[in-house]
Design an enzyme around this catalytic site. Sequence first.
Site, PDB file in Angstrom:
ATOM      1  N   ASP A   1       0.808  -1.257  -0.114  1.00 42.68           N
ATOM      2  CA  ASP A   1      -0.015   0.217   0.135  1.00 42.68           C
ATOM      3  C   ASP A   1       0.856   1.429   0.042  1.00 42.68           C
ATOM      4  O   ASP A   1       2.011   1.191   0.141  1.00 42.68           O
ATOM      5  CB  ASP A   1      -1.025   0.110   1.315  1.00 42.68           C
ATOM      6  CG  ASP A   1      -1.742   1.224   1.451  1.00 42.68           C
ATOM      7  OD1 ASP A   1      -2.509   1.594   0.498  1.00 42.68           O
ATOM      8  OD2 ASP A   1      -2.090   1.817   2.276  1.00 42.68           O
ATOM      9  N   SER A   2       0.231   2.386  -0.413  1.00 43.33           N
ATOM     10  CA  SER A   2       1.115   3.574  -0.116  1.00 43.33           C
ATOM     11  C   SER A   2       1.460   4.030   1.222  1.00 43.33           C
ATOM     12  O   SER A   2       2.317   4.603   1.630  1.00 43.33           O
ATOM     13  CB  SER A   2       0.232   4.718  -0.748  1.00 43.33           C
ATOM     14  OG  SER A   2      -1.124   4.683  -0.129  1.00 43.33           O
TER      15      SER A   2
ATOM     16  N   GLY B   1      -2.948   9.317  -3.705  1.00 39.88           N
ATOM     17  CA  GLY B   1      -4.178   9.250  -4.317  1.00 39.88           C
ATOM     18  C   GLY B   1      -4.390  10.927  -5.139  1.00 39.88           C
ATOM     19  O   GLY B   1      -5.459  11.203  -5.617  1.00 39.88           O
TER      20      GLY B   1
ATOM     21  N   CYS C   1      -4.103  -1.301  -2.144  1.00 40.62           N
ATOM     22  CA  CYS C   1      -4.387   0.154  -2.552  1.00 40.62           C
ATOM     23  C   CYS C   1      -5.006   0.222  -3.914  1.00 40.62           C
ATOM     24  O   CYS C   1      -4.779  -0.190  -4.744  1.00 40.62           O
ATOM     25  CB  CYS C   1      -2.977   0.879  -2.600  1.00 40.62           C
ATOM     26  SG  CYS C   1      -3.190   2.501  -3.202  1.00 40.62           S
TER      27      CYS C   1
ATOM     28  N   THR D   1      -5.975   3.185  -5.263  1.00 42.98           N
ATOM     29  CA  THR D   1      -5.300   4.056  -6.332  1.00 42.98           C
ATOM     30  C   THR D   1      -4.091   3.346  -6.996  1.00 42.98           C
ATOM     31  O   THR D   1      -4.415   3.561  -8.337  1.00 42.98           O
ATOM     32  CB  THR D   1      -4.618   5.270  -5.586  1.00 42.98           C
ATOM     33  OG1 THR D   1      -5.441   5.809  -4.581  1.00 42.98           O
ATOM     34  CG2 THR D   1      -4.243   6.349  -6.433  1.00 42.98           C
TER      35      THR D   1
ATOM     36  N   GLU E   1      -4.056   8.579   8.654  1.00 47.77           N
ATOM     37  CA  GLU E   1      -2.705   8.330   8.840  1.00 47.77           C
ATOM     38  C   GLU E   1      -2.399   8.833  10.233  1.00 47.77           C
ATOM     39  O   GLU E   1      -1.360   8.529  10.970  1.00 47.77           O
ATOM     40  CB  GLU E   1      -1.807   9.117   7.954  1.00 47.77           C
ATOM     41  CG  GLU E   1      -1.982   8.471   6.473  1.00 47.77           C
ATOM     42  CD  GLU E   1      -0.821   7.298   6.389  1.00 47.77           C
ATOM     43  OE1 GLU E   1       0.116   7.352   6.859  1.00 47.77           O
ATOM     44  OE2 GLU E   1      -1.122   6.483   5.425  1.00 47.77           O
TER      45      GLU E   1
ATOM     46  N   CYS F   1     -11.159   2.905  -0.746  1.00 48.75           N
ATOM     47  CA  CYS F   1      -9.849   3.415  -0.386  1.00 48.75           C
ATOM     48  C   CYS F   1      -9.512   2.391   1.005  1.00 48.75           C
ATOM     49  O   CYS F   1     -10.413   2.713   1.816  1.00 48.75           O
ATOM     50  CB  CYS F   1      -9.450   4.842  -0.067  1.00 48.75           C
ATOM     51  SG  CYS F   1      -8.039   5.164   0.698  1.00 48.75           S
ATOM     52  N   THR F   2      -8.107   2.046   0.893  1.00 52.20           N
ATOM     53  CA  THR F   2      -7.858   1.119   2.194  1.00 52.20           C
ATOM     54  C   THR F   2      -7.743   1.676   3.418  1.00 52.20           C
ATOM     55  O   THR F   2      -7.740   1.071   4.289  1.00 52.20           O
ATOM     56  CB  THR F   2      -6.832   0.168   1.594  1.00 52.20           C
ATOM     57  OG1 THR F   2      -5.713   0.738   1.081  1.00 52.20           O
ATOM     58  CG2 THR F   2      -7.199  -0.866   0.270  1.00 52.20           C
ATOM     59  N   HIS F   3      -7.415   2.955   3.119  1.00 46.26           N
ATOM     60  CA  HIS F   3      -7.575   3.514   4.506  1.00 46.26           C
ATOM     61  C   HIS F   3      -9.032   3.743   5.141  1.00 46.26           C
ATOM     62  O   HIS F   3      -8.994   3.963   6.405  1.00 46.26           O
ATOM     63  CB  HIS F   3      -7.120   5.350   4.326  1.00 46.26           C
ATOM     64  CG  HIS F   3      -5.495   5.295   4.099  1.00 46.26           C
ATOM     65  ND1 HIS F   3      -4.810   4.884   3.168  1.00 46.26           N
ATOM     66  CD2 HIS F   3      -4.634   5.886   4.909  1.00 46.26           C
ATOM     67  CE1 HIS F   3      -3.517   5.051   3.135  1.00 46.26           C
ATOM     68  NE2 HIS F   3      -3.296   5.825   4.437  1.00 46.26           N
TER      69      HIS F   3
END
Length: 246
Positions: free
Chosen positions: A7-8, A40, A70, A72, A150, A181-183
């Site tokens: 992931d980012s 993103g 991710c 994106t 984050e 979005c995986t966040h």
Amino acid sequence: MRTGVFDSGIGGLSVLKSLINAKLFDEIIYYGDTARVPYGVKDKQTIIRFSLEALDFFKPHNIDILIVACNTVSAYALEEMQKHSKIPIVGVIEPGVLAVQNKLKDTDSEILILATRATINSGEYETRLRKIGFWNLKSLATGLFVPLVEEGLLEGAVLESVFDYYFSNFTNPPKGIILGCTHFPLIADALSAYFNNQSVLIHSGEAIVEYLETHLQLRTQYPLKSLQFFASDNTASLTKIAQKWL
Ligand code: DGL
């Protein structure tokens, strides 16, 4: 079986959690490009370049499969990564679309797609959903959720005010919400409560487990032997967050 999860940043931990619970792999290597998150807001070429560099990161680790945790990256770089790799690379968008089909069935359902600006601009979710008959779609770029997650702000006044900012036009809860979005699964409880727990949430982690089991026939119940974390910046911080959330 050894898998890589990319992931980012830390959002892919939501996918990692689902993979661990499903016991599909006995060795997992997680890599977050924390030095360069968020992806993103970046353009296609940059996202592809960063994603190919992530692929290079995994090479010496001899993984059997790579999970792109991710949206994106899945929207822009999956094909390019697959071209440069001999192992299977699986993204989260196709599984997410299949999960909508499985969970919502009625193609008239109103579906709200939440994702980063890049994922929304790619139109990947909309195009694929329209192909299978879903038409009542709303797409919303909600990138502000990424730094909140984050930062560990998973509930409370700041998050609620961002909900108000994005969702003030919604009078009724949508039938389904794609956490594109995986966040976002990390704020799923607060989001669901905001819509009075009336919406079905589609989560990339659950969707990819379902996809791996049905499409790649991964069913083995492995005990997890090793889980390693790497980050392009501050691996210790990522590991600490992971230990808290997993
Ligand atoms: N976790 C990423 C995704 O699923 C987004 C975060 C970012 O902007 O880098 O799209």
